[in-house]
Write a protein that holds these residues in place. Structure first.
Motif, PDB file in Angstrom:
ATOM      1  N   VAL A   1      16.938  46.269  43.786  1.00 59.88           N
ATOM      2  CA  VAL A   1      16.711  45.305  42.702  1.00 59.88           C
ATOM      3  C   VAL A   1      17.974  44.475  42.515  1.00 59.88           C
ATOM      4  O   VAL A   1      18.968  44.973  41.984  1.00 59.88           O
ATOM      5  CB  VAL A   1      16.347  46.016  41.384  1.00 59.88           C
ATOM      6  N   PRO A   2      17.989  43.212  42.933  1.00 61.25           N
ATOM      7  CA  PRO A   2      19.184  42.375  42.774  1.00 61.25           C
ATOM      8  C   PRO A   2      19.523  42.176  41.299  1.00 61.25           C
ATOM      9  O   PRO A   2      18.634  41.986  40.458  1.00 61.25           O
ATOM     10  CB  PRO A   2      18.776  41.047  43.426  1.00 61.25           C
ATOM     11  N   LEU A   3      20.819  42.236  40.970  1.00 63.38           N
ATOM     12  CA  LEU A   3      21.298  41.960  39.619  1.00 63.38           C
ATOM     13  C   LEU A   3      21.989  40.604  39.625  1.00 63.38           C
ATOM     14  O   LEU A   3      23.004  40.409  40.298  1.00 63.38           O
ATOM     15  CB  LEU A   3      22.282  43.055  39.168  1.00 63.38           C
ATOM     16  N   ALA A   4      21.421  39.657  38.882  1.00 65.23           N
ATOM     17  CA  ALA A   4      21.985  38.312  38.799  1.00 65.23           C
ATOM     18  C   ALA A   4      22.814  38.197  37.526  1.00 65.23           C
ATOM     19  O   ALA A   4      22.298  38.387  36.420  1.00 65.23           O
ATOM     20  CB  ALA A   4      20.872  37.271  38.793  1.00 65.23           C
ATOM     21  N   LEU A   5      24.116  37.912  37.668  1.00 67.17           N
ATOM     22  CA  LEU A   5      25.004  37.745  36.521  1.00 67.17           C
ATOM     23  C   LEU A   5      25.049  36.273  36.132  1.00 67.17           C
ATOM     24  O   LEU A   5      25.343  35.409  36.967  1.00 67.17           O
ATOM     25  CB  LEU A   5      26.401  38.261  36.855  1.00 67.17           C
ATOM     26  N   VAL A   6      24.760  35.984  34.859  1.00 72.00           N
ATOM     27  CA  VAL A   6      24.672  34.605  34.374  1.00 72.00           C
ATOM     28  C   VAL A   6      25.735  34.401  33.297  1.00 72.00           C
ATOM     29  O   VAL A   6      25.619  34.928  32.190  1.00 72.00           O
ATOM     30  CB  VAL A   6      23.271  34.305  33.800  1.00 72.00           C
ATOM     31  N   ALA A   7      26.797  33.660  33.605  1.00 71.65           N
ATOM     32  CA  ALA A   7      27.841  33.367  32.634  1.00 71.65           C
ATOM     33  C   ALA A   7      27.375  32.267  31.678  1.00 71.65           C
ATOM     34  O   ALA A   7      26.885  31.220  32.117  1.00 71.65           O
ATOM     35  CB  ALA A   7      29.122  32.935  33.348  1.00 71.65           C
ATOM     36  N   VAL A   8      27.511  32.524  30.381  1.00 78.62           N
ATOM     37  CA  VAL A   8      27.099  31.542  29.367  1.00 78.62           C
ATOM     38  C   VAL A   8      28.233  31.371  28.359  1.00 78.62           C
ATOM     39  O   VAL A   8      29.117  32.224  28.244  1.00 78.62           O
ATOM     40  CB  VAL A   8      25.805  31.980  28.644  1.00 78.62           C
ATOM     41  N   ASP A   9      28.206  30.269  27.611  1.00 75.29           N
ATOM     42  CA  ASP A   9      29.197  30.046  26.562  1.00 75.29           C
ATOM     43  C   ASP A   9      28.990  31.040  25.422  1.00 75.29           C
ATOM     44  O   ASP A   9      27.918  31.639  25.282  1.00 75.29           O
ATOM     45  CB  ASP A   9      29.093  28.619  26.029  1.00 75.29           C
ATOM     46  N   ALA A  10      30.016  31.194  24.598  1.00 76.38           N
ATOM     47  CA  ALA A  10      29.984  32.187  23.524  1.00 76.38           C
ATOM     48  C   ALA A  10      28.769  32.015  22.609  1.00 76.38           C
ATOM     49  O   ALA A  10      28.175  33.000  22.159  1.00 76.38           O
ATOM     50  CB  ALA A  10      31.275  32.108  22.710  1.00 76.38           C
ATOM     51  N   ALA A  11      28.399  30.776  22.349  1.00 78.99           N
ATOM     52  CA  ALA A  11      27.295  30.521  21.423  1.00 78.99           C
ATOM     53  C   ALA A  11      25.934  30.522  22.102  1.00 78.99           C
ATOM     54  O   ALA A  11      24.905  30.386  21.415  1.00 78.99           O
ATOM     55  CB  ALA A  11      27.513  29.183  20.718  1.00 78.99           C
ATOM     56  N   ASP A  12      25.888  30.684  23.426  1.00 79.16           N
ATOM     57  CA  ASP A  12      24.630  30.518  24.151  1.00 79.16           C
ATOM     58  C   ASP A  12      23.985  31.835  24.576  1.00 79.16           C
ATOM     59  O   ASP A  12      22.926  31.816  25.226  1.00 79.16           O
ATOM     60  CB  ASP A  12      24.856  29.658  25.402  1.00 79.16           C
ATOM     61  N   GLY A  13      24.586  32.979  24.251  1.00 82.39           N
ATOM     62  CA  GLY A  13      24.000  34.252  24.658  1.00 82.39           C
ATOM     63  C   GLY A  13      22.625  34.470  24.059  1.00 82.39           C
ATOM     64  O   GLY A  13      21.645  34.759  24.772  1.00 82.39           O
ATOM     65  N   GLU A  14      22.529  34.313  22.757  1.00 83.58           N
ATOM     66  CA  GLU A  14      21.248  34.521  22.067  1.00 83.58           C
ATOM     67  C   GLU A  14      20.204  33.484  22.469  1.00 83.58           C
ATOM     68  O   GLU A  14      19.060  33.850  22.784  1.00 83.58           O
ATOM     69  CB  GLU A  14      21.498  34.507  20.555  1.00 83.58           C
ATOM     70  N   PRO A  15      20.522  32.163  22.474  1.00 79.63           N
ATOM     71  CA  PRO A  15      19.532  31.179  22.924  1.00 79.63           C
ATOM     72  C   PRO A  15      19.042  31.418  24.349  1.00 79.63           C
ATOM     73  O   PRO A  15      17.875  31.158  24.664  1.00 79.63           O
ATOM     74  CB  PRO A  15      20.281  29.840  22.807  1.00 79.63           C
ATOM     75  N   THR A  16      19.917  31.917  25.216  1.00 79.71           N
ATOM     76  CA  THR A  16      19.515  32.192  26.603  1.00 79.71           C
ATOM     77  C   THR A  16      18.426  33.260  26.630  1.00 79.71           C
ATOM     78  O   THR A  16      17.457  33.157  27.406  1.00 79.71           O
ATOM     79  CB  THR A  16      20.725  32.643  27.432  1.00 79.71           C
TER      80      THR A  16
END
Length: 275
Positions: free
Chosen positions: A34-49
């Motif tokens: 099962v590939p694990l894809a790491l997605v870097a987001v801005d501090a304020a974008d974790g919840e919206p993502t």
């Protein structure tokens, strides 16, 4: 026509300062298919993502709006103050909020600390990001308070930092959509909580259960003349004892009587009765 099989994957978002590498390595060892894809987001974008469905789970900073989201706090970070190396604070081992009374303290728009009252003197305007605030600190305009991981992330040779003893602290949590608590989410929860494969609730446990059971070796045959039944003695080094048994059910050596009275007399040092 055969249907195409879609390979499952897991998308993990993470905010600046959070390092998911150690958990990603465990995932790779435990679920190599099962590939694990790491997605870097801005501090304020974790919840919206998460709410947009662009990640299955996210490593975010609290607080998180729990409406439709689950969150497990993982750890709390130390807060530090960042300043130029030639600043007078460099002589201190630790810093308090009171020590910053005469300094300009930046409060960027992506600040991760929850302040009831901002310390120090306010800046003319708030920097847009922590990275922008770091540039202003390097220019000698003021100082910045951040979680220690962000101070390391934005490390510069001309800057240093000290621990704040009385400032708010940032808490990192694992969050995911409550209605999408899948086996893969459970697997990652187990990883960040340090569960072993056998105690995990996700696919790792299923994979472990699919392994063939270990065959139990049949008990070794007893040699003729060995102790049997209730008269078995405790074994020492794997060999049955030949003297008095643990239960007292055997006959004492050297005595012809079998009654408990005779045994008691022998223990009290009485002479043996001649037959």
């Amino acid at each position: 026509m055969t249907e195409m099989q879609v390979t499952p994957s897991f998308r993990l978002a993470y905010v600046p300062g959070v390092t998911p590498g150690k958990w990603a390595r465990v995932w790779s060892d435990r679920l190599p298919d099962v590939p694990l894809a790491l997605v870097a987001v801005d501090a304020a974008d974790g919840e919206p993502t998460l709410r947009a469905g662009d990640a299955d789970a996210a490593l975010v900073r609290l607080p998180v709006d729990r409406t439709g989201l689950s969150a497990i706090p993982l750890y709390t970070e130390t807060t530090v103050v960042v300043f130029p190396k030639d600043h007078w604070l460099a002589a201190a081992e630790e810093v308090t909020v009171e020590d910053l009374a005469d300094d300009v303290v930046f409060h960027p728009l992506d600040d991760t600390l929850e302040w009831e009252q901002l310390p120090g003197r306010p800046a003319i305007e708030r920097p847009a990001t922590t990275a922008d605030a770091i540039e202003l600190v390097a220019a000698g305009v003021g100082v910045l308070l951040v979680p220690q991981s962000l101070a390391r992330l934005h490390h510069r040779r001309d800057l240093t930092y000290r621990t704040m003893t009385d400032a708010p602290q940032s808490r990192v949590a694992l969050s995911w959509p409550e209605e999408l608590t899948t086996d893969l989410v459970e697997e990652f929860i187990g990883i960040v909580r340090g569960r072993t494969v056998n105690s995990s609730r996700g696919r790792g446990q299923t994979a472990a259960a699919a392994q063939p059971p270990v065959k139990q070796q049949p008990p070794a045959k007893q040699q003729p003349g060995s102790a049997k039944g209730a008269g078995k003695g405790r074994s020492t080094g794997g060999r049955p004892t030949t003297g008095r048994t643990a239960t007292g059910g055997g006959r004492p050596r050297g005595g012809s009587g079998s009654s408990s009275g005779g045994s008691a007399a022998a223990r009290r040092g009485r002479p043996k009765r001649r037959g």
